[in-house]
Motif scaffolding. Sequence first.
Motif, PDB file in Angstrom:
ATOM      1  N   SER A   9      -8.028  -4.997  10.118  1.00 11.56           N
ATOM      2  CA  SER A   9      -8.486  -4.951  11.513  1.00 11.56           C
ATOM      3  C   SER A   9      -8.495  -3.531  12.072  1.00 11.56           C
ATOM      4  CB  SER A   9      -7.582  -5.830  12.386  1.00 11.56           C
ATOM      5  OG  SER A   9      -6.283  -5.262  12.510  1.00 11.56           O
ATOM      6  N   PHE A  10      -8.011  -2.563  11.271  1.00  7.72           N
ATOM      7  CA  PHE A  10      -7.832  -1.207  11.779  1.00  7.72           C
ATOM      8  C   PHE A  10      -9.173  -0.518  12.044  1.00  7.72           C
ATOM      9  CE2 PHE A  10      -3.336  -0.007  10.170  1.00  7.72           C
ATOM     10  CZ  PHE A  10      -2.840  -1.119  10.809  1.00  7.72           C
ATOM     11  N   SER A  11      -9.192   0.267  13.118  1.00 11.01           N
ATOM     12  CA  SER A  11     -10.314   1.162  13.423  1.00 11.01           C
ATOM     13  C   SER A  11      -9.732   2.516  13.816  1.00 11.01           C
ATOM     14  CB  SER A  11     -11.170   0.602  14.560  1.00 11.01           C
ATOM     15  OG  SER A  11     -12.223   1.494  14.864  1.00 11.01           O
ATOM     16  N   ASN A  46     -13.816   4.029   9.297  1.00 10.05           N
ATOM     17  CA  ASN A  46     -12.872   3.001   8.860  1.00 10.05           C
ATOM     18  C   ASN A  46     -11.825   3.644   7.990  1.00 10.05           C
ATOM     19  OD1 ASN A  46     -14.078   0.782  10.117  1.00 10.05           O
ATOM     20  ND2 ASN A  46     -15.624   0.665   8.484  1.00 10.05           N
ATOM     21  N   HIS A  52       1.358  -5.321  10.141  1.00 10.17           N
ATOM     22  CA  HIS A  52       0.039  -4.920  10.598  1.00 10.17           C
ATOM     23  C   HIS A  52      -1.055  -5.488   9.685  1.00 10.17           C
ATOM     24  CE1 HIS A  52       2.524  -2.011  12.790  1.00 10.17           C
ATOM     25  NE2 HIS A  52       1.475  -1.795  13.578  1.00 10.17           N
ATOM     26  N   GLY A  78      -5.940  -2.034  16.380  1.00  9.28           N
ATOM     27  CA  GLY A  78      -5.965  -3.147  15.445  1.00  9.28           C
ATOM     28  C   GLY A  78      -5.060  -4.279  15.896  1.00  9.28           C
ATOM     29  N   GLN A  79      -4.744  -5.186  14.955  1.00  4.36           N
ATOM     30  CA  GLN A  79      -3.916  -6.353  15.234  1.00  4.36           C
ATOM     31  C   GLN A  79      -2.664  -6.317  14.368  1.00  4.36           C
ATOM     32  OE1 GLN A  79      -4.833  -8.766  17.545  1.00  4.36           O
ATOM     33  NE2 GLN A  79      -6.628  -7.489  18.019  1.00  4.36           N
TER      34      GLN A  79
END
Length: 477
Positions: free
Chosen positions: A418-420, A326, A414, A437-438
Motif C-alpha cells: 500500500s506504500f506510496s 513506488n 505495515h 500507506g496502511q
Amino acid sequence: MGRKSKRKNKDRQQKLDKMFPLEDMNLDDNIEVRRGAKEQSKLSRKERKKRLRQMMQMGDRSNQNTGNALGWHKITVKGDNPLDKEFVLSSIANIVDIQFSPLGFCRIDNSSVFYLENNEQAASAIAGLDKRLQGPDGCRLKIASNKCEGPDLVLNAHQLQILQQCLSRRYNNGAFLLDLSDLHNDPLLKEKDVLTPLQTPLVMKQVLKLVKENIPELRALNLSHNGLRRNHLQNLQSLQSGCSQLAALNLEQNNICDLKVLNSIKVFPITELNLQFNPVVETFKDRPLAYIKEVRSRLANLKVLDSIDIETYLAENDKPSPYKVNINFSKNEKIMCGSSSSNSEFEVTDSTVRMFLDQYYKLIDTAERVNLVVAYTPDAVLEVKSDLELVRNGVFVGHEKIREALLMVPATQHNHSSFSLHVQPLGPKSTRAEVTGQCQVAGVGASVAFLRIMNIVPFNVGFCCSQDKWELKLTGT
C-alpha cells in the motif's frame, strides 16, 4: 529683547551658575591657567557657556570616531540622600541637549539607576555631568555611565503583575496571537518603570513562563524588534509542552546572524516564519533559492517564509520538481547511519532515500524497533500525532526521547504493497521523503492509515533522519 525673554535667560543663567560654580569649571588642559582670583571672576558668562558646551560634546566626537552608537548603557546617579525621579531626569534634561529616553528608572539606597538603549551620545554627555550637578541638599552628584550587553534584571512580584497586564493587552484571542514586538518600549511598562528587555536571559525566562502558564493555546508569536540573537532564543523550547500548537513565528528586525537559531524552534510545528531584516538574510541576498531550501530543510512543516509561499516559489524557480514513485522493499543492506559527526561530502539522492527507507521499514515491525534510534541525528525531532487512544501525541527531541517514543507506540505491521513515496529534493544535502500507506496496530481492530514525513541528511558515513513527522489515523475518520 522683551522683559519676559530677559527674565527667562536670567533664571536659566542662575540655575546654570548654581549647578556649575565658576571655581569648579575645568578649562582646556593645554591652556596654562595662571589667573588670580580677581581675574578668574571676570571670565564672561558667554565663555563659561562655551566651555560647558565643548565639554558636553566631547563624548559626541568620540562616538563619531568609533561609529559605535548601539547597545545598552546603565546610568547611575548617586547623592548623599535618595533622589526624586523627576528631579534627576529634569536636571539632566536641562543641561544635555541630546534627546534621550530613560528606561527602567529605579532607586537603590541613595543611587538612582536608569538605562539608555542605542544612544551612546546621550550616555557620554550625561557621564560628563559627573560631580557637576547638585542635589536638593547641595551635594555634588556622582554620575557614571557603563556600557553593557543588556540590563541585568530580575522582575519582582509587583513587576510581574504589571507585565501580565501588558501581555493580556497584547494578546489577540481570535487569532491566538501574542505580540511581543519591541516589548521593553511598551507604553504601560515604561509608565510603570518596568524594564523587560528580552535580550536578558532571566527576563526572557520570566516572560515565557507567564506565556506558558496563561496562554497554552498560543498559535502565533511576534518577537520582532527585540535585538535578539541566537542564544536569546534558546529558551523558546520551554514553551513546547505548554504551547505545542505554535505554528507562526515572527523574528524580523532582530540580530540573528545564522540559521542555527532554527534548532531552537524546530520542536514546534512551524508553518510560517519571518526572518526579514536580520543579518542572516543578507548573507543569502544573491541566493534566495538556497535560502528558502536551507530553511525548509530545517523546518519540515514550513509553508510560508518571509511572506513567500514556499511551494509556489519552488515550483516556479527550482528545476528539480517533486515526483512520485513506488517503493520496492527488497534490498537487505544495513542502516546507513553512524553516531558521531556529519559528512557534508555525501549527497542525498533518490537511490539513497529508497535504501534508507527500505532498511528503516525492515526493523519498524520487529521487536528490535528501538534500534531505529540510530537512524536519527543526535538532535533530531520526532513528532507523533494520532487519534488512537493507545498512542501518546508529542514532540520528542534527541536520541533519549526518540527511544521513548519508539517504545511507546504499540507493535505495528505495515502493508508494504500500500506504500506510496513522494520525494522532494530540498538541496544536495537534504531530501524530504513522504511515505503514506496502511498498517495494523496492536490493540486496534480497524486498519490504520499512516503518514511519515522525514528529512534525510548526510551523517557520519551514511545518512540519517533529522526531522520526522509520524501520523497514525483510523481509516475512515
